[in-house]
Scaffold this active site. Structure first.
Site, mmCIF file in Angstrom:
data_model
loop_
_atom_site.group_PDB
_atom_site.id
_atom_site.type_symbol
_atom_site.label_atom_id
_atom_site.label_comp_id
_atom_site.label_asym_id
_atom_site.label_seq_id
_atom_site.Cartn_x
_atom_site.Cartn_y
_atom_site.Cartn_z
ATOM 1 N N LYS A 132 -10.981 8.789 -3.481
ATOM 2 C CA LYS A 132 -11.131 7.483 -2.575
ATOM 3 C C LYS A 132 -11.011 7.822 -1.168
ATOM 4 C CE LYS A 132 -9.195 3.993 -5.895
ATOM 5 N NZ LYS A 132 -8.209 3.232 -6.044
ATOM 6 N N HIS A 135 -8.685 7.166 4.752
ATOM 7 C CA HIS A 135 -8.963 6.595 5.896
ATOM 8 C C HIS A 135 -7.718 6.419 7.006
ATOM 9 C CE1 HIS A 135 -7.094 3.057 4.005
ATOM 10 N NE2 HIS A 135 -7.729 3.305 3.263
ATOM 11 N N HIS A 138 -4.337 5.808 6.147
ATOM 12 C CA HIS A 138 -3.516 6.751 5.846
ATOM 13 C C HIS A 138 -2.758 7.559 7.077
ATOM 14 C CE1 HIS A 138 -5.961 6.823 2.113
ATOM 15 N NE2 HIS A 138 -4.898 6.537 1.570
HETATM 16 N N1 ARG Z 1 -1.347 7.171 -3.605
HETATM 17 C C1 ARG Z 1 -0.780 5.698 -3.193
HETATM 18 C C2 ARG Z 1 -1.616 4.996 -2.104
HETATM 19 O O1 ARG Z 1 -2.608 5.603 -1.517
HETATM 20 C C3 ARG Z 1 0.407 6.194 -2.240
HETATM 21 C C4 ARG Z 1 1.570 6.855 -3.054
HETATM 22 C C5 ARG Z 1 2.911 6.413 -2.360
HETATM 23 N N2 ARG Z 1 3.948 7.198 -3.005
HETATM 24 C C6 ARG Z 1 4.610 6.787 -4.153
HETATM 25 N N3 ARG Z 1 5.635 7.489 -4.770
HETATM 26 N N4 ARG Z 1 4.396 5.833 -4.639
HETATM 27 O O2 ARG Z 1 -1.398 3.713 -2.263
#
Ligand code: ARG
Length: 590
Positions: A132, A135, A138
């Site tokens: 994905k 962007h 982040h």
């Molecule tokens: N990959 C997730 C996202 O982009 C964020 C992860 C954050 N960390 C966690 N331990 N949940 O939304």
């Protein structure tokens, strides 16, 4: 400032004992009572004596007077009673001399401490979802997370930076179908993650088109039941194959992950960021069953419409989903398993998660579940949320591909700075290197100048401006400190300036230098890197005023020149540290 405040509190404690007897107030209590007067006329530090009045059975005015006669300290040029206040006026030279000697002796460790010694913090940040787009949404988790890591390291914690890659989930089913149908190996090898995203966007669009066609002409209720997409079915089947270790799919999956990672690492490199662990979501697949079993055996699981949930009604939260109806695991399930693993692997004293505020409920829920499971470290889990980002007013959407990629944002900023740099500097390589540092720095600085919970509307023009409270301005100020020192022939400096008479701009600069350790503490206590960003701006303002009002290299008075150069060098050190703590590069020349 903190040191002087502490010293003053200690002096006052013994003065109170001397004047009024033992056991009345501790130095810590006095420390908490000391104020910075809003009006400089009143002095630089003040003790309001009203609270003391009751226990001492004297009027505040009398107490202030009595203490003014007793306390003595060379760093104050005047200690006087005014109304019920005891006011302290700092002696600029003695004070500045002490600040300088502190900065010079500690160097890049000035502002640091060892409060975290022997303790471990794990920080989960950045964590993009593979295939994905990476962007600008982040940007927050990446730079807030890394800055918090640097701040914790600065005060002695052992830190583990974890990039919890979103490398597992149904999106891989979609991607595998899309690749098998329309993919081109060479194109992906060349185009990288962008090609993967394009495939992902295409299959999402086609699934939506199939679903729409399947419900054409139906009423909303009928549509909800009839909605269907053959492609979506295929994607589910491919993901299921992946989950069951189908070799072909596993290989594709590994490839998708590595293509994505390669791309992310380019962005991390531009930011000067690296991680200690890239254990993503897939790593926890085999660690979830044990936690689900524990939940079940503790009687915490309830079945709700076929799904397994933890009821959190008592805590005013919606249920926490642990298993879907088909038995598959969910986002909270993975986070619980990951936290247990990290506690065992790292023995953390604190685990910090940096994500957008949209995930606040998710974290509140699973933190509560961890507590209910009897893990006594539940209160060591900290969620650090942040607000949304839009760009020039436009909102972002991930599924449709209508997004601004972080790398594109950086590239644009770099290109614009390059154009400006080129006009002044004929050396192309130098221009490129500067443009990269200033362009990326501008974006990070702009982002980190706001309180993290504030929603940000990103304006490129504002971020790149050289006049204004921007990254380029801060970096320019840093480069200015370097060039002043160079012009002076990088002389040996002395902090021993207590006999030099200093003016207002020098004193203000020294005061600003002195508060850095306090600001570091505040930034850590609030998990708020923007406190450091704003400090850097204060320091730039104080330095630039000093630079404009005072002759430095051309000063005729040798002693004064030495003092001013020492202040310039201290600014260079402290500004450099502050900028590096918020992931901003510090080029010596711009
Ligand atoms: N990959 C997730 C996202 O982009 C964020 C992860 C954050 N960390 C966690 N331990 N949940 O939304």
């Amino acid at each position: 400032m903190l040191t002087l405040k502490k010293k003053t509190a200690e002096l006052l404690a013994s003065a109170i004992t001397e004047k009024f007897g033992d056991g009345l107030l501790t130095a810590d209590e006095i420390f908490a009572m000391l104020e910075y007067p809003p009006n400089k006329e009143m002095g630089d530090l003040a003790l309001p004596c009203f609270k003391l009045s009751k226990s001492l059975r004297r009027s505040p005015v009398d107490i202030a007077k009595a203490l003014a006669d007793t306390v003595q300290c060379e760093e104050f040029s005047e200690i006087s009673a005014m109304g019920g206040y005891l006011n302290f006026r700092i002696s600029p030279s003695a004070f500045s001399a002490r600040v300088l000697s502190d900065v010079f002796s500690k160097g890049e460790r000035y502002g640091a401490s060892n409060e975290g010694e022997g303790k471990t913090v794990v920080l989960d940040y950045s964590s993009p979802n593979v295939a994905k787009p990476f962007h600008i949404g982040h940007l927050g988790t990446t730079v807030i997370g890394h800055s918090l890591k640097l701040l914790h390291e600065f005060v002695g914690y052992k830190c583990v930076g974890i990039n919890y890659l979103g490398d597992w989930g149904t999106q891989f089913g979609k991607l595998i179908v899309a690749y098998k149908k329309w993919g081109d190996k060479e194109k992906i090898e060349k185009g990288g993650v962008d090609e993967l995203v394009a495939l992902y966007v295409r299959i999402n669009n086609e699934i939506k088109a199939e679903e729409d066609a399947s419900v054409a002409g139906l009423s909303p209720e009928e549509a909800a039941r009839a909605k269907h997409s053959a492609l979506a079915d295929e994607a589910r089947a491919e993901f299921s194959k992946l989950e069951h270790n189908d070799e072909e799919n596993l290989e594709l999956w590994r490839w998708f992950v590595s293509v994505s990672l390669e791309e992310y690492e380019k962005t991390y490199k531009q930011l000067g960021i690296s991680f200690d662990s890239y254990k993503g979501e897939s790593f926890y697949t085999d660690k979830m069953p044990a936690q689900v079993e524990k939940l079940r055996s503790m009687g915490l699981l309830e079945i709700d419409d076929g799904a397994s949930i933890v009821n959190l009604e008592k805590w005013n939260m919606p249920v926490c989903l642990i298993l879907k109806r088909d038995g598959s695991t969910l986002y909270p399930t993975r986070d619980i398993a990951a936290a247990v693993y990290r506690k065992e692997a790292y023995g953390f004293d604190k685990a910090i998660y940096v994500t957008s505020a949209q995930q606040s409920l998710h974290f509140a829920q699973w933190f509560k579940v961890v507590e209910l499971m009897g893990y006594d470290w539940y209160d060591e889990l900290v969620h650090v949320p942040y607000g949304t980002v839009s760009i020039n007013g436009a909102k972002l959407a991930t599924r449709t591909g209508n997004v601004v990629l972080l790398k594109d944002l950086f590239a644009e900023a770099i290109a614009r700075v390059y154009e400006i740099a080129k006009e002044k500097n004929p050396d192309e390589d130098e221009c490129r290197a500067i443009a990269e540092k200033v362009g990326v720095g501008a974006i990070v600085f702009y982002y980190l100048s706001n309180n993290r919970m504030r929603d940000i509307n990103f304006m490129m023009e504002d971020a790149l401006s050289f006049d204004g409270n921007t990254g380029p301005y801060a970096q320019y100020t840093y480069a200015r400190t370097c060039s002043v020192l160079e012009k002076a022939g990088n002389p040996t400096l002395t902090a021993d300036i207590s006999s030099v008479s200093l003016g207002e701009p020098e004193f203000e600069l020294a005061k600003c230098l002195s508060v850095f350790p306090e600001r570091v503490g505040n930034a850590l206590a609030d998990y708020e890197p923007s406190i450091v960003t704003r400090y850097a701006l204060d320091l730039c303002a104080a330095f630039n005023r000093f630079y404009h009002d005072c002759k430095i290299v051309n000063c005729d008075d040798e002693a004064l020149k030495g003092a001013r150069l020492a202040l310039t060098a201290a600014t260079k050190t402290v500004l450099g540290t502050a900028l590096r703590l918020i992931c901003i590069a510090t080029p010596e020349k711009i």
